[in-house]
Motif scaffolding. Structure first.
Motif, PDB file in Angstrom:
ATOM      1  N   LYS A 100       0.828  -1.203   0.000  1.00 53.63           N
ATOM      2  CA  LYS A 100       0.000   0.000   0.000  1.00 53.63           C
ATOM      3  C   LYS A 100       0.865   1.257   0.000  1.00 53.63           C
ATOM      4  O   LYS A 100       0.480   2.281  -0.580  1.00 53.63           O
ATOM      5  N   GLU A 101       2.038   1.180   0.619  1.00 57.58           N
ATOM      6  CA  GLU A 101       2.979   2.308   0.567  1.00 57.58           C
ATOM      7  C   GLU A 101       3.543   2.492  -0.837  1.00 57.58           C
ATOM      8  O   GLU A 101       3.866   3.612  -1.243  1.00 57.58           O
ATOM      9  N   MET A 102       3.658   1.404  -1.580  1.00 56.29           N
ATOM     10  CA  MET A 102       4.217   1.460  -2.925  1.00 56.29           C
ATOM     11  C   MET A 102       3.194   1.904  -3.973  1.00 56.29           C
ATOM     12  O   MET A 102       3.549   2.542  -4.966  1.00 56.29           O
ATOM     13  N   GLN A 103       1.914   1.552  -3.764  1.00 57.30           N
ATOM     14  CA  GLN A 103       0.884   1.893  -4.745  1.00 57.30           C
ATOM     15  C   GLN A 103      -0.474   1.965  -4.057  1.00 57.30           C
ATOM     16  O   GLN A 103      -0.798   1.135  -3.217  1.00 57.30           O
ATOM     17  N   ALA A 104      -1.250   2.976  -4.412  1.00 56.55           N
ATOM     18  CA  ALA A 104      -2.564   3.186  -3.801  1.00 56.55           C
ATOM     19  C   ALA A 104      -3.600   2.307  -4.486  1.00 56.55           C
ATOM     20  O   ALA A 104      -4.516   2.784  -5.158  1.00 56.55           O
ATOM     21  N   THR A 105      -3.460   1.007  -4.308  1.00 59.35           N
ATOM     22  CA  THR A 105      -4.340   0.025  -4.935  1.00 59.35           C
ATOM     23  C   THR A 105      -5.242  -0.593  -3.877  1.00 59.35           C
ATOM     24  O   THR A 105      -4.766  -0.920  -2.784  1.00 59.35           O
ATOM     25  N   PRO A 106      -6.540  -0.750  -4.141  1.00 54.20           N
ATOM     26  CA  PRO A 106      -7.424  -1.407  -3.163  1.00 54.20           C
ATOM     27  C   PRO A 106      -6.881  -2.767  -2.749  1.00 54.20           C
ATOM     28  O   PRO A 106      -6.389  -3.531  -3.582  1.00 54.20           O
ATOM     29  N   LEU A 107      -6.998  -3.075  -1.469  1.00 53.91           N
ATOM     30  CA  LEU A 107      -6.382  -4.271  -0.913  1.00 53.91           C
ATOM     31  C   LEU A 107      -7.397  -5.017  -0.062  1.00 53.91           C
ATOM     32  O   LEU A 107      -8.040  -4.440   0.805  1.00 53.91           O
TER      33      LEU A 107
END
Length: 261
Positions: free
Chosen positions: A150-157
């Motif tokens: 999540k720190e690397m990319q703002a992708t839903p998790l």
């Protein structure tokens, strides 16, 4: 992604993919301190078990037209990572990990571990990241890797798997979303149908309330769904591609029947 952005994603107002465009989805199995039956320590030869649940979810998503990258980091053989994973059983290290995950109190050793572990993931961009967690032995690595991603990319998790379902039945589901802002969703129970509908929600096709068995945030609340149960006859056959099945355990522990493709 900060909590404010997570709320936007879960309120059904901001699809993360253009409507009608199929999604690129990454499904991850993180390393574990012990194998699924708690019978062998990390690093034991042939300890990895086939990720049946994640492979069934991958099959459902692919049938709906989505691109799925199934990545099993439990088969990695890296002495440095294995040494750190063994330390996770130490009480002092567990406290450090809790502070790192919940309060973002950084630790150089943990930073180096998560950086090295994330380096084993494929570099392809994705629109949704899912973690399949089978037992508590795999929780710490899953959460550390989720935070790093999540720190690397703002992708839903999203988190799913048997352990998430166990937390649900124990009433611990709310703690995960309240204490870990980098987790956007939890899926309870069988994940095939919820995963497909969650992808539809993120495409802007469905309201978040229409996704079954999904735990999500709405403003300051964590929303708990009424659980839906599915007939096992409707289950998807697992699709393990692109995993190399030669990396997995060939014999089951005594009294356990193995499920294979």
């Amino acid at each position: 992604m900060h909590l404010g952005n997570a709320r936007a994603l879960t309120d059904g107002k901001e699809p993360c993919a253009e409507e009608g465009v199929m999604m690129r989805i990454k499904l991850i199995i993180a390393p574990s301190q012990r194998n699924a039956f708690e019978s062998e320590p990390v690093g034991a030869a042939g300890r990895a078990l086939l990720p049946l649940g994640a492979a069934c979810v991958a099959a459902a998503l692919r049938k709906s037209g989505h691109t799925v990258c199934l990545e099993d980091l439990s088969i990695i053989r890296d002495k440095r990572l294995e040494r750190f994973i063994r330390k996770m059983g130490d009480r002092a290290m567990l406290k450090k990990i809790d502070r790192y995950l919940i309060y973002d109190i950084r630790d150089r050793q943990i930073d180096l571990f998560t950086q090295a572990l994330s380096g084993y993931l494929s570099p392809q961009p994705c629109d949704l990241i899912g973690f399949s967690i089978l037992t508590k032995a795999g929780l710490a690595c899953s959460m550390l890797l989720a935070k790093k991603m999540k720190e690397m990319q703002a992708t839903p998790l999203v988190l799913g798997g048997a352990l998430v379902t166990e937390f649900f039945t124990m009433g611990l589901w709310e703690n995960i979303l309240n204490n870990h802002s980098y987790i956007d969703y939890l899926v309870v129970g069988e994940g095939e149908v919820p995963a497909v509908k969650l992808a539809g929600h993120l495409q802007g096709k469905l309201r978040v309330e229409e996704v079954p068995n999904l735990v999500y945030r709405r403003q300051d609340w964590v929303i708990l769904p009424q659980r839906t149960f599915y007939d096992i006859q409707e289950a998807f056959l697992p699709e393990y591609a692109p995993l190399n099945l030669g990396n997995y355990k060939q014999k089951a522990p005594p009294g356990v029947k193995m499920l294979a493709p």
